[in-house]
Every structure is written in C-alpha cells, then in structure tokens.
Design a protein around this motif. Structure first.
Motif, PDB file in Angstrom:
ATOM      1  N   GLN A 159     -40.577  31.913 -39.811  1.00 47.91           N
ATOM      2  CA  GLN A 159     -39.632  31.126 -40.598  1.00 47.91           C
ATOM      3  C   GLN A 159     -38.872  32.067 -41.555  1.00 47.91           C
ATOM      4  O   GLN A 159     -39.502  32.895 -42.237  1.00 47.91           O
ATOM      5  CB  GLN A 159     -40.397  30.071 -41.398  1.00 47.91           C
ATOM      6  CG  GLN A 159     -39.492  29.078 -42.079  1.00 47.91           C
ATOM      7  CD  GLN A 159     -40.283  28.056 -42.911  1.00 47.91           C
ATOM      8  OE1 GLN A 159     -41.509  28.061 -42.940  1.00 47.91           O
ATOM      9  NE2 GLN A 159     -39.552  27.190 -43.596  1.00 47.91           N
TER      10      GLN A 159
ATOM     11  N   VAL B 173     -36.592  32.296 -44.865  1.00 45.76           N
ATOM     12  CA  VAL B 173     -36.198  31.478 -46.024  1.00 45.76           C
ATOM     13  C   VAL B 173     -35.399  32.332 -47.006  1.00 45.76           C
ATOM     14  O   VAL B 173     -35.622  33.544 -47.121  1.00 45.76           O
ATOM     15  CB  VAL B 173     -37.432  30.870 -46.729  1.00 45.76           C
ATOM     16  CG1 VAL B 173     -38.051  29.766 -45.890  1.00 45.76           C
ATOM     17  CG2 VAL B 173     -38.477  31.936 -47.040  1.00 45.76           C
TER      18      VAL B 173
ATOM     19  N   GLU C 138     -37.116  26.589 -50.853  1.00 49.76           N
ATOM     20  CA  GLU C 138     -37.583  26.724 -49.459  1.00 49.76           C
ATOM     21  C   GLU C 138     -38.824  27.597 -49.398  1.00 49.76           C
ATOM     22  O   GLU C 138     -39.768  27.325 -48.650  1.00 49.76           O
ATOM     23  CB  GLU C 138     -36.525  27.515 -48.660  1.00 49.76           C
ATOM     24  CG  GLU C 138     -35.420  26.796 -47.984  1.00 49.76           C
ATOM     25  CD  GLU C 138     -34.534  27.859 -47.306  1.00 49.76           C
ATOM     26  OE1 GLU C 138     -34.397  27.773 -46.095  1.00 49.76           O
ATOM     27  OE2 GLU C 138     -34.011  28.783 -47.990  1.00 49.76           O
TER      28      GLU C 138
ATOM     29  N   ALA D  69     -42.535  26.619 -48.135  1.00 47.14           N
ATOM     30  CA  ALA D  69     -43.086  27.307 -46.959  1.00 47.14           C
ATOM     31  C   ALA D  69     -44.434  27.947 -47.300  1.00 47.14           C
ATOM     32  O   ALA D  69     -45.375  27.907 -46.497  1.00 47.14           O
ATOM     33  CB  ALA D  69     -42.101  28.370 -46.474  1.00 47.14           C
TER      34      ALA D  69
ATOM     35  N   ASP E  70     -45.384  35.431 -40.313  1.00 39.46           N
ATOM     36  CA  ASP E  70     -45.194  33.987 -40.443  1.00 39.46           C
ATOM     37  C   ASP E  70     -43.924  33.650 -41.203  1.00 39.46           C
ATOM     38  O   ASP E  70     -43.214  32.713 -40.858  1.00 39.46           O
ATOM     39  CB  ASP E  70     -46.396  33.373 -41.181  1.00 39.46           C
ATOM     40  CG  ASP E  70     -47.677  33.596 -40.406  1.00 39.46           C
ATOM     41  OD1 ASP E  70     -47.938  32.799 -39.484  1.00 39.46           O
ATOM     42  OD2 ASP E  70     -48.391  34.582 -40.682  1.00 39.46           O
ATOM     43  N   LEU E  71     -43.674  34.427 -42.285  1.00 43.87           N
ATOM     44  CA  LEU E  71     -42.598  34.035 -43.197  1.00 43.87           C
ATOM     45  C   LEU E  71     -41.810  35.266 -43.625  1.00 43.87           C
ATOM     46  O   LEU E  71     -42.396  36.275 -44.023  1.00 43.87           O
ATOM     47  CB  LEU E  71     -43.223  33.378 -44.441  1.00 43.87           C
ATOM     48  CG  LEU E  71     -42.244  32.825 -45.470  1.00 43.87           C
ATOM     49  CD1 LEU E  71     -41.510  31.611 -44.906  1.00 43.87           C
ATOM     50  CD2 LEU E  71     -42.991  32.439 -46.746  1.00 43.87           C
TER      51      LEU E  71
END
Ligand code: AMP
Length: 283
Positions: A2, A4, A9, A13, A88-89
């Motif tokens: 993801q 952001v 956000e 998250a 992941d982020l």
C-alpha cells in the motif's frame, strides 16, 4: 504494497497493519534504493510482522550548496524493489506534509550534532533528527532499521531515542558493499568511471588501518597517519575528515584497546562519500 502520502491515510494503514500482523518494522530512506536499503528491509522482515518503508528526500538535512535538487529520485524503480521485498506499506509524503509552512520545531542532539559529518555539514543532523522523530510519530514503529554506513547518524539517532524516551527499538545493520568493497550509496551514481575507481580509497584506507590494529597497533594517531598516506596517493580526492572516535560519543580516542570507530569522509570530484569500520574491543 500500500502506498500512502497523507498523515490520515498513514495512521489508518498503520493501525490496520498492527491489528493484522502485530509488530511494525520501519526503514526510513531517501529513495534511490540499492542493496544496502534492501538489506534493512530484509532485517525488518525477519524481525517484525509487518514492514513499513518511507521514501522522503528530506530538505532540512541538506545544506544550501548541497545536492538536494539533484539527489536521485527513482520512485518507480524503488516501488518495484520494495514490492519484490514484500514491503507492506510505503509512506512517501510531500515536503508540505512533513513540514507545514508554520512548523518551527527542531530536534537538536547537542554535542553529537557538531561531530564528524555534523562538523562539515552544519545543521545536517538537526534535519536528520527532526525528520526521524517526525517519521517515528507518524509511523509509530516497534523497531527501526538503520545502516552502519552512516555511523554518525546512528550515534545521533540512538541518543535522540534515549533522551526522548521514544518507544522504538533501534536495529543497526552492517554496511553492504560492492564486490570491490565500495560502500553502496545512492550518491555512487554521481561518479564517473574514473571517480568510481578513485572512490575505493576510502575502503582501502580503512582496511590498511584495520590491518595495523590486527598486527597490534593501538595508537589512534598511527592509524590516522596510515589512512592519510593512503589518501595522499590520490591528490584529486579531497579528505573531509579521517577520525578514530568512540562510536557513541563520536569524540576522538587516543588508543583503540576498548574499541573504536574508524571513519572517513572525502570528496571524489564533487561527490562527498563516507565510510567507516567498527573496531571491536580488545579481548
Ligand atoms: P539514505 O536513503 O541514504 O538516507 O539511507 C537510508 C538508510 O539506508 C540509512 O539507515 C542508511 O544508513 C542505510 N544505508 C545506506 N547505504 C547503506 C549500505 N551500503 N549498507 C547498509 N545500509 C545502508
């Protein structure tokens, strides 16, 4: 993965990731990713349930005559690398998100801020400490992963985490090198082929000093002399500093019996490169 960009956000998250995967490991970067950055991501992956990376070329850690505007920005390739590492982020904020126009708060790690790179890059470590404290507040990681490559940065940030009681475990990962020993750096891509050859002088000087220590030399001044003479063979390379210091305080040590940080910074052409080597305490 993801991606952001805003605080709202990112907070949402992070909450979701923590609920789903438990702990969060965080790797702050300025992008232009290489195998050194990837090693930090891999260390985070091994230790934590979820991995968050930030890409932010932080203007406040660059001096007025430094390379902020031409710092390499390779966002698409970086995303590809981070997807391969199963991150992941990815937090990739705009400057205005990190520094609203009326923001005036600065984190200064007194003393350490003026040593090694801080001596030649005035204000650099205030920028680093401020942005990392800010990123920690936003991402709220359980552990954060940094490279030994930036040894003075490690000392500054460890001290900040301790002084501010930040609930973040600091994990320091070994310097990843090219096959010939050159420490990987986003700035290596500035080097011409000739400069790329000259750049090896940093690692060679550190290795010469290390070899002396292995042969029983303990005096910092002798190690500095040896490093200086390696650099003297390359008059085109301008030394910024050569240092034998305590790794935590960054203050000079006279002898290396209790361990020391050997550190070098030099301009190869217009590119400023750094490298270092940790000498273990004598047993
Ligand atoms: P940067 O993108 O240059 O701000 O670096 C982000 C993080 O990657 C910092 O913690 C650096 O110390 C780390 N890093 C940079 N180069 C290396 C390397 N060659 N080996 C290990 N870590 C590195």
């Amino acid at each position: 993965m993801q991606i952001v960009r805003t605080l709202a956000e990112t907070r949402a998250a992070v909450r979701a990731l923590r609920a789903e995967k438990g702990s969060i490991g965080f790797v702050p970067t300025m992008g232009a990713l290489h195998a050194g950055h990837r090693s930090l991501v891999q260390a985070a992956r091994a230790r934590c349930g979820a991995v968050a990376v930030s890409i932010f070329v932080n203007p406040t850690q660059f001096g007025p005559n430094e390379d902020f505007s031409r710092y390499p920005r390779t966002f698409a390739e970086d995303c590809e690398a981070l997807r391969e590492e199963e991150v992941d982020l990815l937090f990739a904020p705009e400057v205005a998100t990190m520094y609203p126009a009326d923001a005036v708060t600065v984190v200064r790690v007194e003393g350490l801020r003026d040593r090694l790179d801080g001596a030649s890059r005035l204000g650099h470590f205030d920028g680093v400490a401020t942005v990392v404290a800010n990123l920690f507040q936003i991402v709220q990681p359980d552990a954060a992963f940094f490279g030994q490559k930036d040894a003075a940065q490690v000392a500054v940030l460890r001290r900040m985490v301790r002084d501010l009681h930040l609930p973040v475990e600091m994990a320091i990962c070994p310097t990843v090198r090219e096959a010939d020993g050159l420490a990987m750096s986003s700035r290596n891509r500035y080097l011409s082929p000739e400069e790329r050859r000259q750049a090896l002088v940093l690692w060679r000087a550190l290795q010469v000093a290390e070899a002396l220590v292995k042969n029983g030399e303990q005096k910092a001044e002798r190690l500095l002399e040896a490093m200086r003479s390696v650099f003297a063979a390359l008059p085109d390379v301008r030394v910024d500093y050569l240092a034998v210091v305590d790794a935590d305080t960054l203050l000079p040590v006279q002898d290396v019996r209790r361990g020391a940080l050997l550190a070098a910074a030099a301009y190869v052409g217009t590119t400023r490169l750094i490298d270092n080597l940790l000498l273990p305490p004598e047993v």
